[in-house]
Design a protein around this motif. Structure first.
Motif, short mmCIF file in Angstrom:
data_model
loop_
_atom_site.label_atom_id
_atom_site.label_comp_id
_atom_site.label_asym_id
_atom_site.label_seq_id
_atom_site.Cartn_x
_atom_site.Cartn_y
_atom_site.Cartn_z
N LEU A 1 -1.07 5.11 -7.95
CA LEU A 1 -2.03 5.04 -6.86
C LEU A 1 -3.08 3.97 -7.12
O LEU A 1 -3.41 3.17 -6.24
CB LEU A 1 -2.70 6.41 -6.67
CG LEU A 1 -3.78 6.51 -5.60
CD1 LEU A 1 -3.21 6.19 -4.22
CD2 LEU A 1 -4.39 7.91 -5.59
N LEU A 2 -3.60 3.93 -8.37
CA LEU A 2 -4.63 2.96 -8.69
C LEU A 2 -4.07 1.53 -8.66
O LEU A 2 -4.75 0.59 -8.24
CB LEU A 2 -5.22 3.27 -10.07
CG LEU A 2 -6.66 2.78 -10.32
CD1 LEU A 2 -7.62 3.41 -9.32
CD2 LEU A 2 -7.11 3.09 -11.74
N LEU B 1 -7.20 -3.89 -2.70
CA LEU B 1 -8.62 -4.24 -2.77
C LEU B 1 -8.89 -5.47 -3.62
O LEU B 1 -9.91 -6.14 -3.43
CB LEU B 1 -9.40 -3.04 -3.36
CG LEU B 1 -9.46 -1.78 -2.50
CD1 LEU B 1 -10.04 -0.63 -3.31
CD2 LEU B 1 -10.28 -2.01 -1.25
N HIS B 2 -8.01 -5.75 -4.58
CA HIS B 2 -8.19 -6.83 -5.56
C HIS B 2 -9.35 -6.49 -6.51
O HIS B 2 -9.85 -5.37 -6.51
CB HIS B 2 -8.40 -8.17 -4.85
CG HIS B 2 -7.32 -8.48 -3.85
ND1 HIS B 2 -6.00 -8.64 -4.21
CD2 HIS B 2 -7.36 -8.60 -2.49
CE1 HIS B 2 -5.26 -8.88 -3.13
NE2 HIS B 2 -6.07 -8.85 -2.06
N ASP B 3 -9.77 -7.43 -7.31
CA ASP B 3 -10.77 -7.15 -8.35
C ASP B 3 -12.18 -7.34 -7.79
O ASP B 3 -12.80 -8.39 -7.96
CB ASP B 3 -10.55 -8.06 -9.56
CG ASP B 3 -9.23 -7.77 -10.25
OD1 ASP B 3 -8.63 -6.72 -9.95
OD2 ASP B 3 -8.80 -8.59 -11.07
N TYR C 1 -15.49 0.48 -9.08
CA TYR C 1 -16.00 1.83 -8.89
C TYR C 1 -14.87 2.87 -8.96
O TYR C 1 -14.99 3.91 -9.62
CB TYR C 1 -16.71 1.91 -7.54
CG TYR C 1 -17.21 3.27 -7.14
CD1 TYR C 1 -18.34 3.81 -7.73
CD2 TYR C 1 -16.57 4.00 -6.15
CE1 TYR C 1 -18.81 5.05 -7.35
CE2 TYR C 1 -17.03 5.24 -5.76
CZ TYR C 1 -18.16 5.76 -6.37
OH TYR C 1 -18.63 6.99 -5.99
N LEU C 2 -13.76 2.57 -8.30
CA LEU C 2 -12.65 3.52 -8.26
C LEU C 2 -11.97 3.67 -9.61
O LEU C 2 -11.54 4.76 -10.00
CB LEU C 2 -11.64 3.09 -7.20
CG LEU C 2 -12.16 3.11 -5.76
CD1 LEU C 2 -11.16 2.49 -4.81
CD2 LEU C 2 -12.50 4.54 -5.34
N HIS D 1 -12.97 7.99 1.53
CA HIS D 1 -11.53 7.96 1.81
C HIS D 1 -10.73 7.53 0.58
O HIS D 1 -9.64 8.05 0.33
CB HIS D 1 -11.24 7.03 3.00
CG HIS D 1 -11.89 5.69 2.92
ND1 HIS D 1 -13.25 5.53 2.74
CD2 HIS D 1 -11.37 4.44 3.01
CE1 HIS D 1 -13.53 4.24 2.72
NE2 HIS D 1 -12.42 3.56 2.87
N TYR D 2 -11.26 6.61 -0.21
CA TYR D 2 -10.59 6.20 -1.44
C TYR D 2 -10.66 7.32 -2.48
O TYR D 2 -9.68 7.60 -3.20
CB TYR D 2 -11.22 4.95 -2.02
CG TYR D 2 -11.07 3.72 -1.15
CD1 TYR D 2 -9.81 3.24 -0.79
CD2 TYR D 2 -12.18 3.02 -0.70
CE1 TYR D 2 -9.67 2.10 0.00
CE2 TYR D 2 -12.06 1.88 0.08
CZ TYR D 2 -10.80 1.43 0.44
OH TYR D 2 -10.66 0.31 1.22
N LEU D 3 -11.81 7.98 -2.57
CA LEU D 3 -11.98 9.04 -3.55
C LEU D 3 -11.06 10.23 -3.23
O LEU D 3 -10.55 10.89 -4.14
CB LEU D 3 -13.44 9.49 -3.58
CG LEU D 3 -14.42 8.48 -4.17
CD1 LEU D 3 -15.85 8.92 -3.93
CD2 LEU D 3 -14.17 8.29 -5.67
#
Length: 553
Positions: A86-87, A94-96, A102-103, A133-135
């Motif tokens: 997932l990450l 999202l890229h760097d 944060y994620l 939503h990402y969390l």
């Protein structure tokens, strides 16, 4: 033992001696939101002025770098392949950037928090729509999507007049459990007068308010399909069994429709009589609009920028833990979660990476719960510990030593140019002024003074350190200068300090204008001589009632 941990929560959580598997019943975390907000934290000076005490100590920003890369690599090698994949997908999208940093940081910590939770444990993650939503995706990966329970919306503020779109007034609280069986105490809130007026409009001969509710099953129940007192069964069946209907009949809790002549009207349905005085209230929903935020005049306000109301944490802790359970807040900030846990008779653990927060929580707990017993781990408890902290993290060392001796970290210990000021101690002096009604007589009036703290580590630079401090107190119109050093002062330094003379307090006392203290002297119990200190770092917490009796805390 209730305990505070000072340091990076990932380091502490990874220590299986401090945090073995399944040692925590409930986790509440309110991590930085990645909202790019710079919060202003107000330290009140004794004279009420804020020009030099409005500080920016909480910069809620992130950037991709070595720390983010290390957290990302940690997740990929954690053994949790779901979160790792997932990450990786998130990074591809999202890229760097700041959000990805944060994620990555959050993913590494969520894996450890899942490990330390008991099988019946729960986790509440407090965030805002910037990253919620990402969390939620990360939490699905760590806990499993089937263990998602609720997404709670807390209305934290009123309408913002300057909003260019829909006014943002809410936070999100994501609720997950470790398994299908979890601690749950049904939260109930009292009925509002508006609700009572709209739902309990009937009253019996004894003055008891009631409402009539359906006795029809909401879904097909063939085993509940029977005739009752001449009334044919509903298409879906009755809500209650025949035995239960008999019990309700005996208690006169069934209302029967009747014709004008008093006979039963079997074309309609009997209904259940629900009395208001037998109801506890309404189950709390996932929309929380009844808990106001901490406003400027709130009694519990401590001056911490992201402080949450006690009522919010009390609701969460009461619902998802029992007395004696262990509550963990790994981003404990100003300590609202541990305060609520103590108040409700739970055991607790708090972790924070800033000494400023740890110092505030210690003060808050001791003020609210006189005689409370807890331990703080990670703080220097010896000269060697302090020297190690100074080597490891210069800025945290400065904040620790300034607060340890009763001062306020300058600008909250924020990194950057400090103009030779690492902290302040406010105190009272006095001066003589002519009496208004009789200029020939003098009156004594109190003055607000300050001492400047300067922290120096490493090898002594000689008399230059003292000369800089003398210049700084002159520029800042301060009364005293206190030099805190890890090394012994030279004779030249002591001579220059003595040459600065004394400060006349106006209260029949005078103290050296420049004072030098080594770490060794401080650990030996020596402290700067500052008269009539006025501690004004944070507003004191209100005293709470004693913890619930009979609990092994």
């Amino acid at each position: 033992m209730n305990r505070l941990y000072y340091g990076d929560n990932l380091d502490w959580l990874s220590d299986t001696r401090a945090f073995p598997d399944g040692c925590v019943d409930l986790v509440y975390l309110d991590p930085p939101f990645n909202s790019n907000a710079t919060y202003s934290q107000l330290f009140k000076s004794p004279d009420g002025k804020t020009a030099d005490s409005q500080i920016e100590a909480f910069e809620d920003t992130w950037s991709w770098g070595i720390s983010a890369e290390a957290a990302y690599d940690r997740v990929l090698t954690s053994g949790n392949t779901d979160v790792a994949q997932l990450l990786q997908a998130m990074r591809g999208f999202l890229h760097d950037n700041a959000m990805m940093a944060y994620l990555a940081m959050m993913a590494a910590r969520l894996i450890e928090l899942h490990r330390v939770l008991k099988d019946t444990g729960s986790l509440y993650l407090h965030c805002d729509p910037t990253a919620s939503h990402y969390l939620k995706l990360l939490l699905d990966g760590v806990f499993g999507a089937t263990n998602f329970r609720n997404e709670i919306t807390w209305k934290r503020t009123g309408v913002h007049g300057d909003s260019k779109t829909w006014s943002r007034v809410s936070d999100t609280i994501l609720f997950y459990t470790k398994g299908a069986k979890f601690t749950w105490n049904d939260p109930i809130e009292a009925h509002s007068q508006k609700y009572i007026g709209s739902h309990y409009g009937s009253m019996n001969a004894n003055g008891r308010k009631y409402q009539l509710t359906s006795m029809v099953s909401p879904s097909p129940r063939p085993n509940m399909t029977y005739e009752w007192n001449g009334f044919p069964p509903p298409a879906l069946g009755w809500r209650f069994s025949r035995e239960r209907m008999g019990e309700l009949e005996a208690k006169a809790l069934i209302w029967y429709p009747r014709n004008a002549d008093g006979t039963l009207n079997t074309s309609k349905r009997p209904r259940f009589i629900r009395y208001l005085d037998e109801q506890l209230g309404t189950r709390v929903t996932t929309i929380w609009s009844d808990i106001p935020p901490i406003n400027a005049r709130a009694q519990e306000r401590l001056g911490y920028p992201t402080q949450k109301p006690l009522a919010l944490l009390e609701r969460i802790i009461a619902a998802s833990s029992n007395p004696g359970d262990v509550v963990l807040d790994p981003f404990c900030g100003c300590g609202t979660a541990v305060h609520a846990a103590e108040k409700l008779g739970r055991r607790w653990i708090g972790i924070d990476i800033t000494y400023l927060s740890i110092a505030l929580i210690e003060k808050r707990l001791r003020k609210a719960f006189p005689g409370i017993a807890f331990d703080t781990a990670g703080l220097p408890k010896s000269l060697a510990d302090a020297e190690e902290l100074a080597r490891r993290d210069k800025h945290e060392f400065q904040k620790w030593i300034v607060t340890w001796i009763g001062g306020q970290p300058w600008r909250g210990g924020q990194k950057g140019a400090d103009g030779g000021i690492d902290g302040l101690i406010f105190f009272q002096g006095a001066k003589q002024v002519p009496r208004k009604n009789d200029p020939t007589e003098m009156d004594t009036v109190m003055t607000h003074e300050k001492a400047i703290l300067s922290v120096k580590g490493g090898q002594a630079k000689g008399v230059g350190w003292v000369s800089e401090l003398v210049e700084t107190i002159g520029r800042e119109k301060a009364a005293l200068g206190i030099l805190l050093t890890a090394v012994l002062p030279t004779r030249e330094m002591e001579a220059r300090a003595a040459a600065a003379g004394f400060f006349e307090t106006g209260l029949h006392a005078k103290v050296p204008r420049i004072q030098i203290f080594t770490l060794a002297e401080l650990f030996a119990g020596k402290r700067p001589v500052v008269p009539n200190v006025n501690p004004a770092m944070f507003k004191a917490a209100a005293r709470e009632a004693a913890a619930q009796p009979g609990l092994d805390l």
